[in-house]
Scaffold this active site. Structure first.
Site, PDB file in Angstrom:
ATOM      1  N   GLY A 266       0.784  -1.227   0.000  1.00 16.84           N
ATOM      2  CA  GLY A 266       0.000   0.000   0.000  1.00 16.84           C
ATOM      3  C   GLY A 266       0.814   1.274   0.000  1.00 16.84           C
ATOM      4  O   GLY A 266       0.255   2.359   0.161  1.00 16.84           O
ATOM      5  N   GLU A 308       4.849  -6.055   1.516  1.00 17.77           N
ATOM      6  CA  GLU A 308       4.366  -6.482   0.196  1.00 17.77           C
ATOM      7  C   GLU A 308       4.096  -5.305  -0.732  1.00 17.77           C
ATOM      8  O   GLU A 308       2.951  -5.048  -1.099  1.00 17.77           O
ATOM      9  CB  GLU A 308       3.070  -7.283   0.367  1.00 17.77           C
ATOM     10  CG  GLU A 308       3.173  -8.470   1.298  1.00 17.77           C
ATOM     11  CD  GLU A 308       1.832  -9.135   1.573  1.00 17.77           C
ATOM     12  OE1 GLU A 308       0.775  -8.457   1.493  1.00 17.77           O
ATOM     13  OE2 GLU A 308       1.831 -10.321   1.877  1.00 17.77           O
ATOM     14  N   GLY A 310       3.623  -3.283  -4.101  1.00 13.19           N
ATOM     15  CA  GLY A 310       3.358  -3.561  -5.512  1.00 13.19           C
ATOM     16  C   GLY A 310       3.568  -2.281  -6.316  1.00 13.19           C
ATOM     17  O   GLY A 310       4.559  -2.116  -7.031  1.00 13.19           O
ATOM     18  N   ARG A 347      -8.253   3.202 -14.098  1.00 14.61           N
ATOM     19  CA  ARG A 347      -8.097   3.783 -12.763  1.00 14.61           C
ATOM     20  C   ARG A 347      -8.764   5.152 -12.575  1.00 14.61           C
ATOM     21  O   ARG A 347      -9.374   5.391 -11.525  1.00 14.61           O
ATOM     22  CB  ARG A 347      -6.621   3.827 -12.372  1.00 14.61           C
ATOM     23  CG  ARG A 347      -5.985   2.418 -12.407  1.00 14.61           C
ATOM     24  CD  ARG A 347      -4.541   2.390 -11.955  1.00 14.61           C
ATOM     25  NE  ARG A 347      -4.432   2.770 -10.569  1.00 14.61           N
ATOM     26  CZ  ARG A 347      -3.989   3.934 -10.143  1.00 14.61           C
ATOM     27  NH1 ARG A 347      -3.573   4.845 -11.001  1.00 14.61           N
ATOM     28  NH2 ARG A 347      -3.958   4.209  -8.871  1.00 14.61           N
ATOM     29  N   CYS A 378     -16.811   3.820 -25.657  1.00 16.49           N
ATOM     30  CA  CYS A 378     -18.168   4.318 -25.794  1.00 16.49           C
ATOM     31  C   CYS A 378     -18.799   4.622 -24.447  1.00 16.49           C
ATOM     32  O   CYS A 378     -19.857   4.081 -24.102  1.00 16.49           O
ATOM     33  CB  CYS A 378     -18.988   3.308 -26.581  1.00 16.49           C
ATOM     34  SG  CYS A 378     -18.206   2.921 -28.150  1.00 16.49           S
ATOM     35  N   TYR A 408      -1.007  -1.527 -12.054  1.00  8.48           N
ATOM     36  CA  TYR A 408      -2.475  -1.535 -12.182  1.00  8.48           C
ATOM     37  C   TYR A 408      -2.943  -0.902 -13.498  1.00  8.48           C
ATOM     38  O   TYR A 408      -4.006  -0.301 -13.557  1.00  8.48           O
ATOM     39  CB  TYR A 408      -3.135  -0.845 -10.978  1.00  8.48           C
ATOM     40  CG  TYR A 408      -2.720  -1.469  -9.665  1.00  8.48           C
ATOM     41  CD1 TYR A 408      -3.170  -2.734  -9.313  1.00  8.48           C
ATOM     42  CD2 TYR A 408      -1.855  -0.815  -8.801  1.00  8.48           C
ATOM     43  CE1 TYR A 408      -2.768  -3.330  -8.125  1.00  8.48           C
ATOM     44  CE2 TYR A 408      -1.439  -1.403  -7.606  1.00  8.48           C
ATOM     45  CZ  TYR A 408      -1.909  -2.657  -7.281  1.00  8.48           C
ATOM     46  OH  TYR A 408      -1.505  -3.249  -6.107  1.00  8.48           O
TER      47      TYR A 408
HETATM   48  C1  LIG Z   1      -2.733  -5.185  -3.408  1.00  4.38           C
HETATM   49  C2  LIG Z   1      -2.011  -5.820  -2.298  1.00  4.38           C
HETATM   50  C3  LIG Z   1      -0.687  -5.448  -2.030  1.00  4.38           C
HETATM   51  C4  LIG Z   1       0.037  -4.383  -2.798  1.00  4.38           C
HETATM   52  O1  LIG Z   1      -0.563  -3.138  -2.714  1.00  4.38           O
HETATM   53  P1  LIG Z   1       0.180  -1.856  -3.342  1.00  4.38           P
HETATM   54  O2  LIG Z   1      -0.715  -0.747  -3.070  1.00  4.38           O
HETATM   55  O3  LIG Z   1       0.345  -2.125  -4.806  1.00  4.38           O
HETATM   56  O4  LIG Z   1       1.512  -1.775  -2.661  1.00  4.38           O
HETATM   57  C5  LIG Z   1      -0.040  -6.098  -1.005  1.00  4.38           C
HETATM   58  N1  LIG Z   1      -0.642  -7.053  -0.277  1.00  4.38           N
HETATM   59  C6  LIG Z   1      -1.917  -7.428  -0.511  1.00  4.38           C
HETATM   60  C7  LIG Z   1      -2.529  -8.486   0.318  1.00  4.38           C
HETATM   61  C8  LIG Z   1      -2.637  -6.822  -1.521  1.00  4.38           C
HETATM   62  O5  LIG Z   1      -3.909  -7.191  -1.732  1.00  4.38           O
END
Ligand SMILES: *Cc1c(COP(=O)(O)O)cnc(C)c1O
Length: 451
Positions: A266, A308, A310, A347, A378, A408
């Site tokens: 996150g 984690e 992303g 998004r 459309c 994303y």
């Molecule tokens: C989506 C997600 C992430 C990564 O979130 P980011 O905002 O991309 O860093 C990490 N862990 C879990 C369980 C997620 O669902």
């Protein structure tokens, strides 16, 4: 529930070097020429557009690798799992593996793609609020490192699938009751959304008791994921306190000492110059201190931290390139319509994300005008960037580049209007190579098997 307010300051932090200059949200390798061309990874973007067509995503390999290293440097003792749902292809899995990160997946598809590319399954964690039988079977068949249990029903199902003689490491996703994140639809730390097991109402403790009753399930730790696009450290510190609080109760009740604590991802990034980003150095320092302090108070050993990220690994490494097809003046508005849209970037329509597109490939010398960049689909909601500045003479045939398009975008792209999903091109050291080809009508037609 605790609501942690995000700071409204626009001060950029360590992860947004350069701050408010026009290129501050672009990859570090970005260069500009006097002719208006912009190059990333040593490759002029106009050249990528000519060679591979538009729309096209460009990914700076060195930027992805640098971001992986930044995480490893900031969190030397933690396990860092890249969240594959932000973007995954075989090359990405390989880069992440080579940089020493683990992987967080949430489907049999993501898992199998990574493992068949050579990603070590023991470094993979499987998530999902509703894991299908195929997800669980694939996880067990491929030997996934950990399964994160997200619902009570999953416990018996997983234990049965593992079998009486088997063994599977599991974590439990708990809901710490914290509202954080860039938009309602990406807040997952509160008690009123679908993910995880609540600490407040006792569901988490109940599920953990049931896991402990299953000898083939080996509980290694607690997991939480607060949401996405979080730009302040505070919610993570509150989560550490709540999770260690639960660990202390589990220790009292069951004598349980859990060796791992997963704080999810996150981590927020800047999409436009001047926007805040989460400061990773501060996050690492403060989380480490908070964890040590909370564990000392509870009389528990400090668990190994897992995170984690992303978006923050891959988002700023990507650029989306479009060609302008039409410019329309309607009342007060100027609409600049491009050859992509909500099918390659949903998004803005989903959560109102704002981007800073720019003209590339020719000098933008005309005075800036306020325009709205829209897609070709459309729907009136097919807007890529509302109310942005582009040179007033923007015209059909021009190229627009949208930075921070690495996360994303392709992973959320659809086949709406049968336009076909764009290709993805990696750039590095002056070379461009195709990683994912454009989706053709033949691809789409091959799935259409009835008449
Ligand atoms: C989506 C997600 C992430 C990564 O979130 P980011 O905002 O991309 O860093 C990490 N862990 C879990 C369980 C997620 O669902």
């Amino acid at each position: 529930m605790t609501t942690v307010h995000e700071p409204t300051a626009t001060t950029p932090t360590a992860t947004a070097p350069g701050g408010t200059t026009a290129l501050s949200v672009w990859p570090a390798s970005t260069t500009e020429s006097a002719r208006g061309d912009v190059a990333v990874g040593g490759v002029p973007l106009a050249e990528v557009a000519d060679r591979f067509g538009t729309p096209v995503y460009v990914l700076d390999e060195a930027e992805v690798r640098d971001r992986c290293r930044t995480y490893r440097d900031a969190f030397p003792d933690a396990g860092i799992l890249y969240a594959a749902k932000a973007f995954l292809c075989r090359a990405m899995a390989r880069w992440v593996d080579e940089e020493g990160l683990g992987l967080d997946v949430c489907s049999a598809g993501e898992l199998e793609l990574a493992v068949t590319t050579g990603f070590p399954p023991e470094r993979i964690v499987l998530h999902g609020n509703a894991k299908s039988p195929r997800d669980l079977d694939t996880a067990l068949r491929l030997g996934v490192g950990r399964v994160v249990i997200d619902s009570p029903a999953e416990i018996a199902r997983l234990a049965a699938a593992v079998g009486p003689d088997g063994h599977q490491k599991v974590m439990v996703r708990v809901v710490p009751g914290i509202a954080a994140g860039g938009h309602d639809k990406i807040r997952t730390g509160t008690d009123d959304q679908k993910f995880g097991l609540s600490i407040a109402d006792g569901y988490a403790q109940h599920a953990i008791t049931r896991i402990l009753d299953q000898p083939q399930l080996d509980l290694t730790g607690l997991h939480c994921h607060l949401g996405s696009q979080i730009t302040s450290v505070k919610p993570y510190l509150v989560a550490v306190r709540r999770l260690v609080g639960l660990m202390a109760r589990l220790h009292e009740q069951h004598g349980l000492v859990l060796p791992e604590l997963d704080l999810g991802g996150g981590h927020g990034i800047a999409y436009r110059p001047g926007e805040p980003a989460l400061d990773l150095t501060a996050l690492a320092r403060k989380v480490r201190a908070e964890l040590a302090d909370a564990c000392a108070t509870a009389g528990l050993p400090v668990p190994r931290l897992l995170i984690e990220p992303g978006r923050a690994v891959v988002g700023p490494a990507g650029i989306a390139l479009y060609r302008v097809l039409a410019v329309k003046h309607t009342g007060e508005h100027v609409f600049v319509a491009v050859d992509g849209g909500m099918s390659d970037n949903p998004r803005p329509a989903l959560y109102g994300v704002r981007y800073a597109p720019r003209l590339i490939g020719r000098p933008g010398t005309a005075a800036p005008a306020r325009v709205t960049v829209v897609g070709r689909h459309c729907e009136a909601g097919d807007v890529l960037a509302a109310d942005v500045e582009l040179p007033a003479d923007v015209r059909p045939g021009d190229l627009l580049a949208v930075p921070v398009a690495g996360a994303y975008h392709l992973s959320m792209a659809s086949a709406y209007n049968l336009v076909g999903r764009p290709p993805l091109v990696a750039v590095r050291d002056g070379l461009a190579r195709l990683l994912v080809r454009r989706e053709s009508l033949a691809d789409l037609r091959s799935r259409d098997v009835g008449l």
